[in-house]
Write a protein that holds these residues in place. Structure first.
Motif, PDB file in Angstrom:
ATOM      1  N   ARG A  69       0.859  -1.185   0.000  1.00  0.00           N
ATOM      2  CA  ARG A  69       0.000   0.000   0.000  1.00  0.00           C
ATOM      3  C   ARG A  69       0.895   1.235   0.000  1.00  0.00           C
ATOM      4  N   ILE A  70       0.587   2.158  -0.908  1.00  0.00           N
ATOM      5  CA  ILE A  70       1.422   3.347  -1.054  1.00  0.00           C
ATOM      6  C   ILE A  70       0.555   4.593  -1.115  1.00  0.00           C
ATOM      7  N   THR A  71       1.207   5.727  -0.921  1.00  0.00           N
ATOM      8  CA  THR A  71       0.577   7.027  -1.147  1.00  0.00           C
ATOM      9  C   THR A  71       1.414   7.791  -2.159  1.00  0.00           C
ATOM     10  N   VAL A  72       0.761   8.648  -2.927  1.00  0.00           N
ATOM     11  CA  VAL A  72       1.443   9.450  -3.943  1.00  0.00           C
ATOM     12  C   VAL A  72       1.158  10.912  -3.648  1.00  0.00           C
ATOM     13  N   THR A  73       2.226  11.686  -3.349  1.00  0.00           N
ATOM     14  CA  THR A  73       2.075  13.102  -3.002  1.00  0.00           C
ATOM     15  C   THR A  73       2.965  13.940  -3.913  1.00  0.00           C
ATOM     16  N   ASP A  74       2.334  14.713  -4.786  1.00  0.00           N
ATOM     17  CA  ASP A  74       3.079  15.596  -5.688  1.00  0.00           C
ATOM     18  C   ASP A  74       4.203  14.861  -6.418  1.00  0.00           C
ATOM     19  N   GLY A  75       3.925  13.651  -6.870  1.00  0.00           N
ATOM     20  CA  GLY A  75       4.910  12.882  -7.621  1.00  0.00           C
ATOM     21  C   GLY A  75       5.842  12.054  -6.769  1.00  0.00           C
ATOM     22  N   ALA A  76       5.790  12.189  -5.453  1.00  0.00           N
ATOM     23  CA  ALA A  76       6.630  11.404  -4.543  1.00  0.00           C
ATOM     24  C   ALA A  76       5.851  10.185  -4.064  1.00  0.00           C
ATOM     25  N   VAL A  77       6.453   9.022  -4.168  1.00  0.00           N
ATOM     26  CA  VAL A  77       5.796   7.764  -3.806  1.00  0.00           C
ATOM     27  C   VAL A  77       6.382   7.251  -2.495  1.00  0.00           C
ATOM     28  N   ARG A  78       5.500   6.965  -1.525  1.00  0.00           N
ATOM     29  CA  ARG A  78       5.919   6.434  -0.233  1.00  0.00           C
ATOM     30  C   ARG A  78       5.075   5.220   0.127  1.00  0.00           C
ATOM     31  N   LEU A  79       5.701   4.280   0.813  1.00  0.00           N
ATOM     32  CA  LEU A  79       4.921   3.215   1.414  1.00  0.00           C
ATOM     33  C   LEU A  79       4.036   3.824   2.481  1.00  0.00           C
ATOM     34  N   GLU A  80       2.808   3.360   2.588  1.00  0.00           N
ATOM     35  CA  GLU A  80       1.852   3.963   3.521  1.00  0.00           C
ATOM     36  C   GLU A  80       2.386   3.901   4.948  1.00  0.00           C
ATOM     37  N   GLY A  81       2.369   5.050   5.614  1.00  0.00           N
ATOM     38  CA  GLY A  81       2.822   5.127   7.007  1.00  0.00           C
ATOM     39  C   GLY A  81       4.308   5.394   7.155  1.00  0.00           C
ATOM     40  N   GLU A  82       5.061   5.497   6.033  1.00  0.00           N
ATOM     41  CA  GLU A  82       6.497   5.743   6.103  1.00  0.00           C
ATOM     42  C   GLU A  82       6.830   7.093   5.480  1.00  0.00           C
TER      43      GLU A  82
ATOM     44  N   ALA B  33      10.057   7.780   4.196  1.00  0.00           N
ATOM     45  CA  ALA B  33      11.058   7.643   3.136  1.00  0.00           C
ATOM     46  C   ALA B  33      10.395   7.579   1.766  1.00  0.00           C
ATOM     47  N   ILE B  34      10.999   8.269   0.801  1.00  0.00           N
ATOM     48  CA  ILE B  34      10.477   8.288  -0.564  1.00  0.00           C
ATOM     49  C   ILE B  34      11.047   7.104  -1.342  1.00  0.00           C
ATOM     50  N   VAL B  35      10.148   6.312  -1.923  1.00  0.00           N
ATOM     51  CA  VAL B  35      10.565   5.167  -2.737  1.00  0.00           C
ATOM     52  C   VAL B  35      11.077   5.638  -4.092  1.00  0.00           C
TER      53      VAL B  35
END
Length: 400
Positions: free
Chosen positions: A103-116, A118-120
């Protein structure tokens, strides 16, 4: 950047969801569910791939490669953006290391694992304005692509001139096409709409139906049965391969056929056709060599931009194939616009009979109608007696 808020977004409007990862977009869409986040590695995203993604309604599409490389104005990015699906480009190889189900979130082009924190991976968010600008810039690359396309066309002509001009190398097939209509179905541009529009044509003309790889499944989904399946068998289902259709496995010129092992494992009868080019090419060439009266192409490529949008140098073979079979070839959209359902004499007879029965029932239901029927019956009796008198027969008993 805030994306349009929907049920697969976080409260601040950013996409969040379960990851589906695959470098092959056509394989990914088989596993993609509404609200998932699609992770692909697809340079110059084409129209067919984009439409297949839009149909699955993902929360976002993350592309490791640039969706527009600038080589030519490809159509896919605009289709995704216009459908309101967030598209993030150029995320690099790191994005492909995500595991299926993360599960991930995408914020302004930055991808992170949900709850973390660090940018993947981080990429560029495409917007209608950025896609339009990329399309304008890509038009400058058309001249180079046209030169490459022309070169590839000449190379294909040199390699396959015996096949194109004399039919040398055609496999022995059991399907008879001589004097018949042949419908070649590719799961490409607007194939669902075109199949729906051709229902009356297929019902009345009963064409030989050739499904090109996944096109066979499209035929079955539309309620018809393919007569033949042609392709490298990478996107057709086992159900279609077991449908009773004749199977033609497309092999490379060196004889290597990636789909042969699968077909043999299923135990279905098949033949192998070694040829350069695409599977839709060899389907058309077989129909032409078999002396089909008409070849109707559905879901295939018709314009130069569509050839380029496919993104393969081998598409030059399709251009030459169309030149070869052009006298018999017509696009499915042309058939659907020109074709009108044929009405047989039996249809007209039963229609007239139904009308007469309805008129008789209406006359019987009113006093005036009953009087009219009585007068008509008496006149009919007089006419019959007149005919009988001409041949020396006694008058018939009056009808009641």
């Amino acid at each position: 950047m805030r994306f349009p808020f929907h049920k697969h977004s976080s409260p601040d409007g950013q996409p969040v969801g379960v990851v589906r990862v695959d470098a092959r977009t056509k394989d990914l869409v088989k596993r993609l569910n509404p609200g998932d986040i699609a992770v692909i590695d697809h340079s110059d995203l084409d129209r067919v791939a984009a439409e297949s993604l839009v149909e699955k309604r993902p929360a976002a599409v993350l592309n490791a490669a640039p969706s527009v490389s600038g080589r030519y104005p490809n159509l896919g990015p605009g289709i995704l953006v216009d459908a309101g699906i967030p598209l993030v480009d150029g995320l690099g190889a790191d994005i492909m290391r995500l595991r299926e189900g993360d599960r991930i979130t995408v914020t302004d082009g930055a991808v992170r694992l949900e709850g973390e924190e660090a940018i993947v991976a981080e990429g560029t968010v495409q917007t209608p304005a950025s896609v339009e600008a990329s399309m304008e810039a890509a038009k400058e690359g058309l001249a180079v692509q046209l030169e490459a396309f022309a070169g590839n066309t000449m190379e294909y002509m040199k390699r396959e001139r015996d096949l194109l001009l004399n039919g040398i190398g055609m496999p022995e097939i059991r399907t008879s096409m001589a004097g018949k209509h042949v419908l070649v179905v590719v799961r490409g541009y607007s194939y669902k709409e075109d199949l729906k529009a051709l229902r009356a044509y297929i019902r009345d003309c009963k064409p030989v139906i050739i499904g090109v790889d996944g096109g066979a499944d499209a035929v079955i989904e539309a309620g018809f049965k393919p007569t033949m399946i042609v392709g490298d068998m990478d996107s057709v289902s086992d159900k279609a391969l077991r449908s009773g259709a004749e199977i033609v496995v497309h092999a490379y010129r060196d004889g290597h056929a990636p789909g042969l092992a699968r077909v043999e494992a299923l135990g279905v009868d098949h033949v192998v056709f070694s040829a350069t080019g695409t599977s839709e090419d060899i389907a058309m060439l077989m129909a032409d060599e078999a002396d089909a009266e008409l070849i109707v192409a559905l879901g295939t490529h018709a314009t130069l931009l569509e050839f380029l949008d496919k993104g393969r140098a081998g598409m030059s073979s399709t251009f030459l194939t169309r030149l070869k079979v052009g006298g018999r070839l017509i696009d499915a959209k042309g058939v659907s616009r020109l074709y009108r359902t044929r009405i047989s004499s039996w249809h007209l007879f039963f229609l007239a009979l139904a009308g007469l029965l309805a008129l008789w029932a209406a006359l019987q239901s009113t006093p005036a109608g009953q009087t009219f029927l009585g007068l008509f019956g008496a006149t009919w009796d007089d006419f019959i007696n007149f005919l009988r008198s001409l041949v020396g027969l006694s008058p018939a008993t009056p009808s009641l």
